[in-house]
Structure formats: structure tokens, C-alpha cells
Design a protein around this motif. Structure first.
Motif, PDB file in Angstrom:
ATOM      1  N   GLY A  33      -8.904   6.383  29.734  1.00 45.41           N
ATOM      2  CA  GLY A  33      -8.284   6.056  31.019  1.00 45.41           C
ATOM      3  C   GLY A  33      -9.130   6.603  32.166  1.00 45.41           C
ATOM      4  O   GLY A  33     -10.150   7.273  31.944  1.00 45.41           O
ATOM      5  N   ILE A  34      -8.729   6.273  33.402  1.00 49.02           N
ATOM      6  CA  ILE A  34      -9.527   6.686  34.568  1.00 49.02           C
ATOM      7  C   ILE A  34      -8.602   7.379  35.569  1.00 49.02           C
ATOM      8  O   ILE A  34      -7.490   6.908  35.827  1.00 49.02           O
ATOM      9  CB  ILE A  34     -10.199   5.470  35.238  1.00 49.02           C
ATOM     10  N   GLU A  35      -9.108   8.460  36.128  1.00 49.48           N
ATOM     11  CA  GLU A  35      -8.346   9.213  37.126  1.00 49.48           C
ATOM     12  C   GLU A  35      -8.169   8.363  38.383  1.00 49.48           C
ATOM     13  O   GLU A  35      -9.077   7.605  38.741  1.00 49.48           O
ATOM     14  CB  GLU A  35      -9.184  10.452  37.475  1.00 49.48           C
ATOM     15  N   GLU A  41     -17.739  -2.735  25.653  1.00 46.41           N
ATOM     16  CA  GLU A  41     -18.640  -1.563  25.610  1.00 46.41           C
ATOM     17  C   GLU A  41     -18.034  -0.402  26.400  1.00 46.41           C
ATOM     18  O   GLU A  41     -18.078   0.742  25.962  1.00 46.41           O
ATOM     19  CB  GLU A  41     -20.011  -1.931  26.196  1.00 46.41           C
ATOM     20  N   ASN A  42     -17.465  -0.706  27.568  1.00 52.07           N
ATOM     21  CA  ASN A  42     -16.827   0.359  28.359  1.00 52.07           C
ATOM     22  C   ASN A  42     -15.680   0.997  27.583  1.00 52.07           C
ATOM     23  O   ASN A  42     -15.508   2.211  27.613  1.00 52.07           O
ATOM     24  CB  ASN A  42     -16.308  -0.197  29.693  1.00 52.07           C
ATOM     25  N   SER A  43     -14.908   0.155  26.874  1.00 55.61           N
ATOM     26  CA  SER A  43     -13.782   0.694  26.098  1.00 55.61           C
ATOM     27  C   SER A  43     -14.297   1.613  24.994  1.00 55.61           C
ATOM     28  O   SER A  43     -13.737   2.683  24.753  1.00 55.61           O
ATOM     29  CB  SER A  43     -12.969  -0.446  25.479  1.00 55.61           C
ATOM     30  N   ASP A  66     -17.141   3.217  25.005  1.00 57.62           N
ATOM     31  CA  ASP A  66     -17.639   4.426  25.671  1.00 57.62           C
ATOM     32  C   ASP A  66     -16.490   5.362  26.045  1.00 57.62           C
ATOM     33  O   ASP A  66     -16.671   6.575  26.117  1.00 57.62           O
ATOM     34  CB  ASP A  66     -18.410   4.055  26.956  1.00 57.62           C
ATOM     35  N   ALA A  67     -15.311   4.776  26.327  1.00 53.54           N
ATOM     36  CA  ALA A  67     -14.163   5.608  26.715  1.00 53.54           C
ATOM     37  C   ALA A  67     -13.449   6.175  25.495  1.00 53.54           C
ATOM     38  O   ALA A  67     -12.359   6.726  25.614  1.00 53.54           O
ATOM     39  CB  ALA A  67     -13.192   4.781  27.564  1.00 53.54           C
ATOM     40  N   GLY A  68     -14.050   6.023  24.336  1.00 59.11           N
ATOM     41  CA  GLY A  68     -13.502   6.633  23.122  1.00 59.11           C
ATOM     42  C   GLY A  68     -12.356   5.853  22.500  1.00 59.11           C
ATOM     43  O   GLY A  68     -11.627   6.388  21.663  1.00 59.11           O
ATOM     44  N   VAL A 111      -7.610  -4.686  26.302  1.00 58.92           N
ATOM     45  CA  VAL A 111      -6.676  -3.561  26.332  1.00 58.92           C
ATOM     46  C   VAL A 111      -7.221  -2.487  25.398  1.00 58.92           C
ATOM     47  O   VAL A 111      -7.503  -2.786  24.232  1.00 58.92           O
ATOM     48  CB  VAL A 111      -5.274  -4.007  25.848  1.00 58.92           C
ATOM     49  N   ASP A 112      -7.412  -1.266  25.911  1.00 59.40           N
ATOM     50  CA  ASP A 112      -7.912  -0.207  25.028  1.00 59.40           C
ATOM     51  C   ASP A 112      -7.030   1.033  25.087  1.00 59.40           C
ATOM     52  O   ASP A 112      -6.191   1.173  25.969  1.00 59.40           O
ATOM     53  CB  ASP A 112      -9.382   0.111  25.356  1.00 59.40           C
ATOM     54  N   ASN A 113      -7.209   1.895  24.101  1.00 61.28           N
ATOM     55  CA  ASN A 113      -6.470   3.162  24.105  1.00 61.28           C
ATOM     56  C   ASN A 113      -7.445   4.330  24.347  1.00 61.28           C
ATOM     57  O   ASN A 113      -7.332   5.384  23.752  1.00 61.28           O
ATOM     58  CB  ASN A 113      -5.690   3.341  22.795  1.00 61.28           C
ATOM     59  N   ALA A 132     -22.194   3.155  40.220  1.00 62.01           N
ATOM     60  CA  ALA A 132     -21.214   4.212  40.001  1.00 62.01           C
ATOM     61  C   ALA A 132     -20.973   4.300  38.509  1.00 62.01           C
ATOM     62  O   ALA A 132     -20.550   3.329  37.882  1.00 62.01           O
ATOM     63  CB  ALA A 132     -19.912   3.876  40.727  1.00 62.01           C
ATOM     64  N   THR A 133     -21.309   5.428  37.920  1.00 58.61           N
ATOM     65  CA  THR A 133     -21.160   5.610  36.481  1.00 58.61           C
ATOM     66  C   THR A 133     -20.766   7.038  36.177  1.00 58.61           C
ATOM     67  O   THR A 133     -21.147   7.952  36.915  1.00 58.61           O
ATOM     68  CB  THR A 133     -22.468   5.248  35.740  1.00 58.61           C
ATOM     69  N   SER A 134     -19.992   7.204  35.101  1.00 60.55           N
ATOM     70  CA  SER A 134     -19.648   8.564  34.677  1.00 60.55           C
ATOM     71  C   SER A 134     -20.581   9.005  33.555  1.00 60.55           C
ATOM     72  O   SER A 134     -20.400  10.048  32.974  1.00 60.55           O
ATOM     73  CB  SER A 134     -18.199   8.575  34.186  1.00 60.55           C
ATOM     74  N   LYS A 135     -21.600   8.167  33.271  1.00 52.93           N
ATOM     75  CA  LYS A 135     -22.328   8.402  32.023  1.00 52.93           C
ATOM     76  C   LYS A 135     -23.671   9.114  32.163  1.00 52.93           C
ATOM     77  O   LYS A 135     -24.147   9.740  31.230  1.00 52.93           O
ATOM     78  CB  LYS A 135     -22.476   7.075  31.272  1.00 52.93           C
ATOM     79  N   ILE A 136     -24.340   8.993  33.299  1.00 54.65           N
ATOM     80  CA  ILE A 136     -25.584   9.750  33.510  1.00 54.65           C
ATOM     81  C   ILE A 136     -25.597  10.272  34.941  1.00 54.65           C
ATOM     82  O   ILE A 136     -24.885   9.779  35.812  1.00 54.65           O
ATOM     83  CB  ILE A 136     -26.871   8.897  33.307  1.00 54.65           C
ATOM     84  N   PHE A 153     -23.009   3.066  25.828  1.00 51.10           N
ATOM     85  CA  PHE A 153     -23.596   1.761  26.118  1.00 51.10           C
ATOM     86  C   PHE A 153     -24.024   1.670  27.577  1.00 51.10           C
ATOM     87  O   PHE A 153     -25.056   1.125  27.913  1.00 51.10           O
ATOM     88  CB  PHE A 153     -22.577   0.655  25.857  1.00 51.10           C
ATOM     89  N   GLY A 154     -23.139   2.165  28.449  1.00 54.54           N
ATOM     90  CA  GLY A 154     -23.396   1.972  29.875  1.00 54.54           C
ATOM     91  C   GLY A 154     -24.137   3.146  30.474  1.00 54.54           C
ATOM     92  O   GLY A 154     -24.176   4.229  29.891  1.00 54.54           O
ATOM     93  N   PHE A 155     -24.749   2.916  31.593  1.00 56.21           N
ATOM     94  CA  PHE A 155     -25.342   3.986  32.393  1.00 56.21           C
ATOM     95  C   PHE A 155     -25.843   3.445  33.708  1.00 56.21           C
ATOM     96  O   PHE A 155     -26.202   4.183  34.606  1.00 56.21           O
ATOM     97  CB  PHE A 155     -26.475   4.726  31.661  1.00 56.21           C
ATOM     98  N   ARG A 156     -25.851   2.105  33.859  1.00 58.14           N
ATOM     99  CA  ARG A 156     -26.383   1.549  35.096  1.00 58.14           C
ATOM    100  C   ARG A 156     -25.311   1.428  36.169  1.00 58.14           C
ATOM    101  O   ARG A 156     -25.612   1.198  37.335  1.00 58.14           O
ATOM    102  CB  ARG A 156     -26.993   0.172  34.834  1.00 58.14           C
ATOM    103  N   GLY A 157     -24.054   1.521  35.754  1.00 57.12           N
ATOM    104  CA  GLY A 157     -22.960   1.441  36.720  1.00 57.12           C
ATOM    105  C   GLY A 157     -22.932   0.122  37.466  1.00 57.12           C
ATOM    106  O   GLY A 157     -22.591   0.065  38.642  1.00 57.12           O
ATOM    107  N   GLU A 158     -23.283  -0.942  36.778  1.00 53.49           N
ATOM    108  CA  GLU A 158     -23.400  -2.239  37.435  1.00 53.49           C
ATOM    109  C   GLU A 158     -22.342  -3.231  37.017  1.00 53.49           C
ATOM    110  O   GLU A 158     -21.977  -4.118  37.783  1.00 53.49           O
ATOM    111  CB  GLU A 158     -24.739  -2.885  37.029  1.00 53.49           C
ATOM    112  N   ALA A 159     -21.886  -3.084  35.757  1.00 52.31           N
ATOM    113  CA  ALA A 159     -21.088  -4.165  35.177  1.00 52.31           C
ATOM    114  C   ALA A 159     -19.822  -4.431  35.975  1.00 52.31           C
ATOM    115  O   ALA A 159     -19.554  -5.578  36.356  1.00 52.31           O
ATOM    116  CB  ALA A 159     -20.762  -3.835  33.729  1.00 52.31           C
ATOM    117  N   MET A 160     -19.029  -3.404  36.238  1.00 47.38           N
ATOM    118  CA  MET A 160     -17.741  -3.632  36.901  1.00 47.38           C
ATOM    119  C   MET A 160     -17.940  -4.214  38.301  1.00 47.38           C
ATOM    120  O   MET A 160     -17.214  -5.125  38.706  1.00 47.38           O
ATOM    121  CB  MET A 160     -16.924  -2.332  36.958  1.00 47.38           C
ATOM    122  N   ALA A 161     -18.931  -3.691  39.019  1.00 45.59           N
ATOM    123  CA  ALA A 161     -19.188  -4.220  40.363  1.00 45.59           C
ATOM    124  C   ALA A 161     -19.616  -5.688  40.277  1.00 45.59           C
ATOM    125  O   ALA A 161     -19.187  -6.525  41.083  1.00 45.59           O
ATOM    126  CB  ALA A 161     -20.278  -3.390  41.049  1.00 45.59           C
TER     127      ALA A 161
END
Ligand code: ADP
Ligand code: MG
Length: 598
Positions: free
Chosen positions: A64-66, A34-36, A38-40, A59-61, A78-82, A94-102
Motif C-alpha cells: 500500500g501507499i501512504e 511489476e509495481n505490485s 515490487d510492493a511485496g 488488485v494487489d495485497n 518519483a520512485t521509492s526504489k532508488i 522491477f521499477g526505478f525510473r519512476g515513469e510508469a505511473m506518470a
């Protein structure tokens, strides 16, 4: 016993939160893919080792992240989405809760390589047990690669809940299938232990994608549907009534491109089929419901698998009406497969897609209808002959059942009710037998009676190739020896087909494609069986169910006589394999009571 109140450490809080989001490898696959998306990303590769229990790499194309943001990825919330609460109603991601990666990083080791397309250099980050242990510059292709290993290494109790590798792998493939259905524009490749399992090239539209992932059998038996009411739209594909499954897991619902589980909407789709398919069989469907963001709350479930509709009643009606109208129009136009999906290129001879269309009516009355008189005569002669009595001499028998088993001695066959229940009269009352339940038990006991617990198999004259989805193939891979014990000789053929070489000898004719489809449902039910014996019995029972005479079928006299004879010789003949009664009796006393004679 009272203890002091303490605030949980962030590590423990994250681990607890992870319990809701990261239940098994498939949940990690879902969140990362889902994150991939969301990252287009337009190209997503998923590599699983040991069903994802040993490692998962995505692996996605995408964007990327700064480097400055990389540390934040692993922070909770922590989310870039909302940025404000209201945003969640209109968010297209898909994401907005900023929970999955943590959450994932709190129960596993996560290694990330990421680079934005315009940056000359990328970043490597490693997080384990909830802490970031490394962030450094790294050369890497544009996009993001995330590798998750040591899943639940720090929470052994959770590791124990993992099922077999085959089951976990199949669940991962299910998660990818759902995402692939809703995102036809994205190319997906999945490998398992280095072997490619599933590949879906970017598709032009949903129909092409459905053809790629749902299996050829579904695509050969489906109808396109669409409907709209005010600002709610529904579109998708539903199976024709002759294509059925043994559970409702092949009904896929998407709300605004998000896969959801919703009993009420599943029920709405099922309701439309009630009149056209047998009880306890289910259709397959891929339904996309699209509606304005403010009409649906997607924030009611941690993994966002459930949603709350503002006007659920209206949507229920729209789903059931759209499905019912489409089924009705297909039936009246005699055009069951009016809409054919584009088949995927496949190396296997497809059993489903090219199968000739059958009309609904063909299976309704497969047997000749005997006149009542004729029917009665044949049965009476048969039953009474066995009981040693001429049929015209009235007999008195006290015993209704003998030794706890059903017996037909001294019973007169009176006919069929609702083309399903066989009615017998006797001096002690009336007995009704459920023809399907009776036949199910007969077949099951025959299958089980084979010597030494190993069912004897009967080779097919021509081995048959049945196409399956990669998720289903994974399940078969883990069950080959069990299936061979129950008389099935199967061989996996490529990544999307299975060759059926032999079936249990005592199984009445069932098309191999149906046997395989039911087995796939059985193997994928996710249940953990306490013993192999129980698992085998369950599989045999499902084969028996499929092979047994159906309800709503007119039986010939010979068939009823044969059924009675077989049932008498069958152990456990009072209940069907699912535990329902095979016969129901009304004693003379009860009948007389009903007529107020007693
Ligand atoms: P959410 O998806 O709810 O925002 P996550 O914990 O899943 O929360 O991800 C946190 C953030 O990490 C995302 O908001 C996104 O900015 C970034 N991120 C995660 N995975 C990727 C990826 N594959 N490509 C680009 N950014 C990503
Ligand atoms: Mg996310």
C-alpha cells in the motif's frame, strides 16, 4: 521555415515519454503488475475488459501507499526504489525510473485505492490527462487497487494503433505469463469480461510454475537444465527436439528474474538445436540467467525489455553449451523426458503430458530404403509410361519446362541427395527438386482448390482435446469463424483446452495437437493482415508446411512417383508457399561450361 525553440510542457513531455512505456494495454498490465510485485504482493488479480482496451484493473495485497506519498506516485521521476544512480545496478525491484505511473496517467484515467496494512483508513486518488483530480480518504482493503480506463482518449492517433480485442487480450496474458514464470511465489488470477481466464496458485518453485503456465504439451516434453561459469548461473527448462514451434516466441529469457528480449541469447539457445531439429522450426525454453548486478545494465530500454551484458560472449557460450550438453545427454541416455514437471490440475484430458515418449530415432527413417536399381526402375517406368516412351529408348526433348510449370516428361529419376533433393536427369540437363517445398505447394493448392473458397472439412473419428495456455485460447476465440472457413471445426473447452472435431479434408494426416500448436503460433504473430484472404492463405500455408514430407526423409519409389505426378498437376508449381524455388536446373550448356567443353 525555422521555428523558435520552446520547452515542452510537462503534459506533452509525459505523453511523449508514455509513447515509450505505454504502447498498448499489455504494457500497462506489465508496469502495474511489476509495481505490485515490487510492493511485496503475494496475491495479484488482473481484470481486463475488452482486451484491456476498455478497462484494466489490478488488485494487489502489497504494502500500500501512504497518503502523503500518493500524489508523488503520478509525478515523473518519483520512485521509492532508488535514490542515486549507482543503485540501479543493485536494485532488486522491477521499477526505478519512476515513469510508469506518470506515463499511464498522461494517456488514460487512473483511479487508485490504497491502504497500508497498519493504517486504519486508506486513500482514493484519481488522475486524468496527467493531472490529479482527487485525493480523499477511503475505506479499502490493505494493498492497492488501480483501475485504468479511457486509454488514449486524449491521444486518438494512438488509439488507432490498438489491434483487435482478442490480440490485445492475448498480449496482456503474455505479459502476465512472463511475470508469473519469474515469480512462482505470487498467486495470479486473470479475468476477462468477468470470466476467469487464468489462475496460477502460489507455487513451491519455478518448475511447478512452469508446469502451470507453459501448457501441458511443453511440460510433457521438456528437460531441466542448469549450468554455471564463475559468477553466472543459468537454469531452466528446454523442450526436447520432438517438440517444436513455428517461431521463436516460446523461448523465454529472464535475467535476474526480469523477462528480457535478447537476440544473441536466443540465438545461443537455438544454435544448440541446429543439428537436432528441422530448419525453420524452433524449440521452447524458459531460461533464467542470474549474475551479479554490476555485470548487466538494465537501464538501456524504457520498458527495460532489453539489457546490456558486460561479458556477453561468455554468457552466450554458457547458454549454448549448457543447452547443447543437456540435449546430448538426453539423447545418449535415451531418457528424453528424464525430468518431468508436475502437471497442473486440469479438467481437460491432456494430450501432451501423457503422450508416450518417442525416441529420436523413430522418425529418422520412416520409409523403407529401396535399392538404387529398384528405385530407378519403378520411377522410370512410371514417368516414361506417362510420356508414352519405353524407358530404354533414349529420347530427345528440347523443352525443359512447359508453360512455365515443372514437368517430368522425359526425365529419369536418378536418386536422392542428402535425403532431401530429388535428382532428375534429362537430355537437356539435370533438375533437382526440393521434396519438402514441392509437397508443401501440392498440399496448399489442394486446400485452396476446395469449392467456393470454403475448405471442406473431415470429421475426426474421435474428437481430440488439445490443451493450450489461456493466452492462446484468447486468440482462438477471436478467430473461430475464420478457422471454420478453412475447414477446422473447433470448440473451446474450459479455459485451457480446445476440442478438435474436424480438420480440412485434403490435409494429409497431421496430429491435431500439432495443427493447433501451429495455429496458435500463427494467430499470435501480432501481424495485422490487410485482408482476410491473405490471413487465410498464411494459415493454410502453415498447415501445408506442417503436413508436407520433411527434408532428411528417405522416400520410396512410389512416393517419389506420386510426388512428381501430383506436382505436375499443381498450379504455381515453381515455388513453395514461402516463395522459395521448388526446383533448380542445370542446363546441359551450363554443365558443359563447367567441364570446360564450351
Ligand atoms: P517505479 O516503479 O519505477 O518506481 P512507477 O511510476 O511505476 O515507478 O511507480 C511510482 C511509485 O509508486 C513506486 O516507486 C512505488 O513507490 C509506488 N507504487 C506504484 N504502484 C504501487 C503498488 N501497487 N503498491 C505500492 N506502491 C506502489
Ligand atoms: Mg514501476
Amino acid at each position: 521555415m525555422s521555428k523558435r525553440i520552446v520547452v515542452l510542457s510537462e503534459e506533452v513531455a509525459n505523453q511523449i515519454a508514455a509513447g515509450e512505456v505505454v504502447e498498448k494495454p499489455a504494457s500497462i498490465v506489465k508496469e502495474l503488475v511489476e509495481n505490485s510485485i515490487d510492493a511485496g504482493a503475494r496475491d495479484i488479480r488482473v481484470e481486463l475488459t475488452k482486451g484491456g482496451c476498455q478497462s484494466i484493473r489490478i488488485v494487489d495485497n502489497g504494502s500500500g501507499i501512504e497518503r502523503e506519498d500518493v500524489a508523488l506516485v503520478f509525478e515523473r521521476h518519483a520512485t521509492s526504489k532508488i535514490s542515486k544512480l549507482d543503485d540501479i545496478y543493485y536494485v532488486g525491484s522491477f521499477g526505478f525510473r519512476g515513469e510508469a505511473m506518470a506515463s499511464i496517467a498522461s494517456v488514460a484515467r487512473v483511479e487508485m485505492l490504497t491502504r497500508r496494512p497498519d493504517d486504519p483508513e486508506g486513500t482514493k486518488a484519481v488522475a486524468e490527462a496527467g493531472c490529479i483530480s482527487e485525493i480523499s480518504p477511503a475505506g479499502t482493503p490493505a494493498g492497492t487497487q488501480i483501475t485504468v480506463t479511457e486509454l488514449f482518449a486524449n491521444v486518438p492517433a494512438r488509439r488507432k494503433f490498438l489491434k483487435t480485442e482478442a490480440t490485445e487480450q492475448s498480449a496482456c496474458l503474455d505479459a502476465i505469463t512472463r511475470l508469473a514464470l519469474a515469480h512462482p511465489e505470487v498467486r495470479f488470477v486473470v479475468t476477462a469480461n468477468g470470466r476467469e481466464l487464468f489462475a496460477a496458485p502460489a507455487a513451491r518453485d519455478v518448475s511447478e510454475r512452469v508446469a502451470m503456465v507453459m501448457g501441458n504439451d511443453f511440460t510433457g516434453h521438456c528437460l531441466a537444465i542448469s549450468g554455471q561459469q564463475e559468477n553466472v548461473r543459468i537454469k531452466g527448462f528446454i523442450s526436447t527436439p520432438e517438440f517444436t514451434k513455428s517461431n521463436s516466441k516460446s523461448i523465454f529469457l529472464f535475467v535476474n528474474s526480469r523477462f528480457i528480449r535478447d537476440n544473441s541469447m536466443t540465438h545461443a539457445a537455438l544454435a544448440a538445436y541446429r543439428q537436432v531439429i528441422e530448419p525453420r522450426r524452433y524449440p521452447a525454453a524458459v531460461l533464467f540467467i542470474d549474475l551479479p548486478g554490476e555485470e548487466v545494465d538494465i537501464n538501456v530500454h524504457p520498458a527495460k525489455l532489453e539489457v546490456r551484458f558486460r561479458n556477453s560472449r561468455e554468457i552466450y557460450d554458457l547458454v549454448s553449451k549448457t543447452v547443447a550438453h543437456r540435449l546430448a545427454s538426453a539423447q545418449t541416455s535415451q531418457d528424453a523426458c528424464a525430468y518431468r514437471l508436475t502437471p497442473r490440475e486440469t479438467t481437460s484430458a491432456s494430450s501432451g503430458f501423457w503422450r508416450p515418449k518417442e525416441s529420436y530415432a523413430s522418425s529418422e527413417r520412416p520409409h523403407e530404403v529401396f535399392s538404387r536399381q529398384n528405385l530407378r526402375q519403378v520411377i522410370d517406368d512410371d514417368l516414361f509410361a506417362r510420356a508414352g516412351c519405353p524407358s530404354d529408348v533414349p529420347v530427345r526433348v528440347e523443352e525443359i519446362s512447359c508453360g512455365g510449370k515443372i514437368t517430368f516428361a522425359n526425365r529419369k529419376y536418378l536418386g536422392q541427395v542428402a535425403d532431401t533433393y530429388l535428382v532428375f536427369g534429362g537430355p537437356n540437363g539435370v533438375m533437382m527438386v526440393d521434396q519438402h517445398a514441392a509437397h508443401e505447394r501440392i498440399i496448399l493448392e489442394r486446400l485452396k482448390a476446395a469449392a467456393g473458397g470454403k475448405v471442406i472439412s473431415q470429421p475426426l473419428l474421435m474428437p481430440e482435446v488439445v490443451s493450450l495456455t489461456p493466452a492462446q485460447i484468447s486468440l482462438f476465440e477471436g478467430a473461430m469463424s475464420l478457422l471454420s472457413d478453412i475447414g477446422l471445426d473447433l470448440e473451446i473447452f474450459g479455459r485451457d483446452a480446445i476440442v478438435v472435431k474436424a480438420l480440412p479434408a485434403s490435409l494429409p494426416h497431421v496430429p491435431p495437437v500439432d495443427v493447433i500448436s501451429d495455429l496458435a503460433d500463427q494467430l499470435g504473430d501480432g501481424q495485422v493482415w490487410p485482408s482476410l484472404v491473405e490471413r487465410k492463405e498464411k494459415i493454410l500455408a502453415s498447415l501445408a508446411c506442417r503436413a508436407a514430407i520433411k527434408a532428411n526423409v528417405v522416400l520410396s519409389a512410389e512416393e517419389v512417383a506420386a510426388l512428381c505426378r501430383d506436382l505436375e498437376n499443381t498450379p504455381f508449381n515453381k515455388t513453395c508457399p514461402h516463395g522459395r524455388p521448388i526446383s533448380v536446373q542445370f542446363s546441359l550448356y551450363e554443365i558443359e561450361r563447367m567441364f570446360k567443353r564450351k
